[in-house]
Motif scaffolding. Structure first.
Motif, PDB file in Angstrom:
ATOM      1  N   MET A 146      -7.608  12.442   2.072  1.00  0.00           N
ATOM      2  CA  MET A 146      -7.156  12.727   0.710  1.00  0.00           C
ATOM      3  C   MET A 146      -8.278  13.367  -0.105  1.00  0.00           C
ATOM      4  O   MET A 146      -9.431  12.995   0.022  1.00  0.00           O
ATOM      5  N   LYS A 147      -7.966  14.291  -0.956  1.00  0.00           N
ATOM      6  CA  LYS A 147      -8.963  14.937  -1.790  1.00  0.00           C
ATOM      7  C   LYS A 147      -9.296  14.058  -2.986  1.00  0.00           C
ATOM      8  O   LYS A 147      -8.483  13.310  -3.495  1.00  0.00           O
TER       9      LYS A 147
ATOM     10  N   ASP B  84      -2.516   8.879  -8.595  1.00  0.00           N
ATOM     11  CA  ASP B  84      -3.811   9.437  -8.204  1.00  0.00           C
ATOM     12  C   ASP B  84      -4.153   9.033  -6.771  1.00  0.00           C
ATOM     13  O   ASP B  84      -3.864   7.910  -6.346  1.00  0.00           O
ATOM     14  N   ALA B  85      -4.817   9.940  -6.062  1.00  0.00           N
ATOM     15  CA  ALA B  85      -5.201   9.674  -4.678  1.00  0.00           C
ATOM     16  C   ALA B  85      -6.079   8.429  -4.567  1.00  0.00           C
ATOM     17  O   ALA B  85      -5.911   7.615  -3.647  1.00  0.00           O
TER      18      ALA B  85
ATOM     19  N   GLU C 118       5.965  12.271  -2.293  1.00  0.00           N
ATOM     20  CA  GLU C 118       4.805  12.439  -1.417  1.00  0.00           C
ATOM     21  C   GLU C 118       4.181  11.096  -1.072  1.00  0.00           C
ATOM     22  O   GLU C 118       3.754  10.864   0.063  1.00  0.00           O
TER      23      GLU C 118
ATOM     24  N   ARG D 272       3.380  10.413 -11.240  1.00  0.00           N
ATOM     25  CA  ARG D 272       2.349  10.850 -10.305  1.00  0.00           C
ATOM     26  C   ARG D 272       1.366   9.711 -10.066  1.00  0.00           C
ATOM     27  O   ARG D 272       1.118   8.883 -10.953  1.00  0.00           O
TER      28      ARG D 272
ATOM     29  N   HIS E  94      -9.728  14.363  -6.255  1.00  0.00           N
ATOM     30  CA  HIS E  94      -9.004  14.310  -7.526  1.00  0.00           C
ATOM     31  C   HIS E  94      -7.524  14.657  -7.361  1.00  0.00           C
ATOM     32  O   HIS E  94      -6.864  15.013  -8.327  1.00  0.00           O
ATOM     33  N   ARG E  95      -7.019  14.543  -6.177  1.00  0.00           N
ATOM     34  CA  ARG E  95      -5.619  14.882  -5.946  1.00  0.00           C
ATOM     35  C   ARG E  95      -4.697  13.780  -6.446  1.00  0.00           C
ATOM     36  O   ARG E  95      -5.059  12.603  -6.456  1.00  0.00           O
ATOM     37  N   SER E  96      -3.501  14.167  -6.848  1.00  0.00           N
ATOM     38  CA  SER E  96      -2.466  13.194  -7.198  1.00  0.00           C
ATOM     39  C   SER E  96      -1.205  13.519  -6.414  1.00  0.00           C
ATOM     40  O   SER E  96      -1.039  14.627  -5.909  1.00  0.00           O
ATOM     41  N   TYR E  97      -0.329  12.528  -6.325  1.00  0.00           N
ATOM     42  CA  TYR E  97       0.866  12.673  -5.509  1.00  0.00           C
ATOM     43  C   TYR E  97       2.112  12.330  -6.319  1.00  0.00           C
ATOM     44  O   TYR E  97       2.092  11.464  -7.206  1.00  0.00           O
TER      45      TYR E  97
END
Length: 307
Positions: free
Chosen positions: A1-2, A44-45, A11, A42, A4-7
């Motif tokens: 997972m990156k 956060d990762a 997802e 959403r 600052h990525r969010s899902y």
């Protein structure tokens, strides 16, 4: 997972290999932090990673792309197979009794086959048999032939059609699926909802070739309802609970009997006793009632058991 990525919730459900209903429940309970962007949740990762690492009752292989449980993971674990949110509540209750649980998110038919192969401890089933008009036992008796087991009712629930608000295509019966202007979104093979569709098609002499969209599949009730809400299909089959979470109407068709199956063995003796205690407890029933959409009048009753 990156970093600052969010899902999205969809997802997140795919990463965890659970239904979106389960993700929504985790968010509602505050177990999985989420925030809204417009009309969309959403996650956060980093928060998702923390949830995974802190989870004690969720399978360690949730992110392992379906490779199955390892011998270490299976040791002294209660494997509960099925997709309904009530099973997540059951898993937590079983852990409170001192057992360690893992969740396997398979459809009813696939769950029973896994049990036959010794890969599950408790499986859920809502399989409709068109010949007897009976739920579960015809399938269980055929698949678990030669085994000793007990069938216990978990809940009952309404199943039917998801349609667009106002039901513009006037879809009311199984025969209506064959209308030339109607597109279906189907469940995956092995799920209870797919068995219901196929059995009703057989009863009503409908061919898959007559039904537009029959080959298009989604893997849970909420995804089916969402596809209808988004205009990707005119109708789908699922449970009433999911219809209340998205903008679709629900046409009830049948009352499903949602049962649990557990093998009768000396090693399961204490688990069976604890399972019956949980299912018949006021605390467990109150938790199910709080969700809405479930009938608990037969919860905890023994439907069938072998000698």
């Amino acid at each position: 997972m990156k970093e600052h990525r969010s899902y999205t919730t969809e997802e997140t459900a795919q990463l965890l290999r659970v239904s979106k209903l389960t993700v929504y429940d985790l968010i509602k309970k505050g177990q999985l932090p989420a925030y809204r962007v417009g009309r969309q949740n959403r996650i956060d990762a980093n928060d998702l990673e923390k949830y995974i690492s802190n989870s004690k009752s969720t399978s360690l292989d949730l992110l392992e792309k379906g490779e199955g449980f390892s011998a270490i993971q299976l040791a002294d674990k209660v494997i509960i197979s099925g997709q309904d949110i009530t099973l997540d509540i059951l898993a937590s209750s079983i852990e409170e009794k001192g057992f360690k649980s893992l969740r396997d998110y398979n459809g009813s038919l696939n769950s029973l086959i896994s049990m036959y192969n010794g890969k599950c401890t408790i499986v859920s089933s809502h399989l409709f048999d068109g010949d007897t008009k009976e739920y579960n036992l015809p399938f269980i008796k055929r698949i678990l032939t030669g085994h000793s087991y007990m069938v216990i009712n978990l809940v009952s629930r309404s199943a039917g059609f998801f349609v667009k608000p106002g039901n513009p295509k006037n879809i009311k019966t199984w025969k209506d699926l064959s209308k030339i202007n109607v597109t279906l979104i189907n469940r995956e093979k092995g799920s209870g909802a797919r068995v219901l569709v196929d059995e009703q098609m057989r009863i009503h002499n409908l061919s898959p070739k007559e039904i537009k969209g029959y080959e298009h599949e989604e893997k849970n009730h909420l995804s089916i309802a969402t596809a209808v809400a988004q205009g990707l299909a005119d109708v789908g089959v699922g449970i009433e609970k999911a219809s209340k979470m998205v903008d679709v109407d629900f046409i009830p068709l049948i009352k499903e009997q949602y049962d649990l199956v557990i093998m009768k063995s000396e090693e399961n003796r204490h688990l069976i006793k604890s399972l019956l205690t949980i299912l018949n407890s006021t605390d467990f029933k109150n938790k199910i009632q709080a969700i809405e959409g479930y009938d608990i009048s037969k919860t905890g009753s023994i439907v069938f058991e072998t000698d």
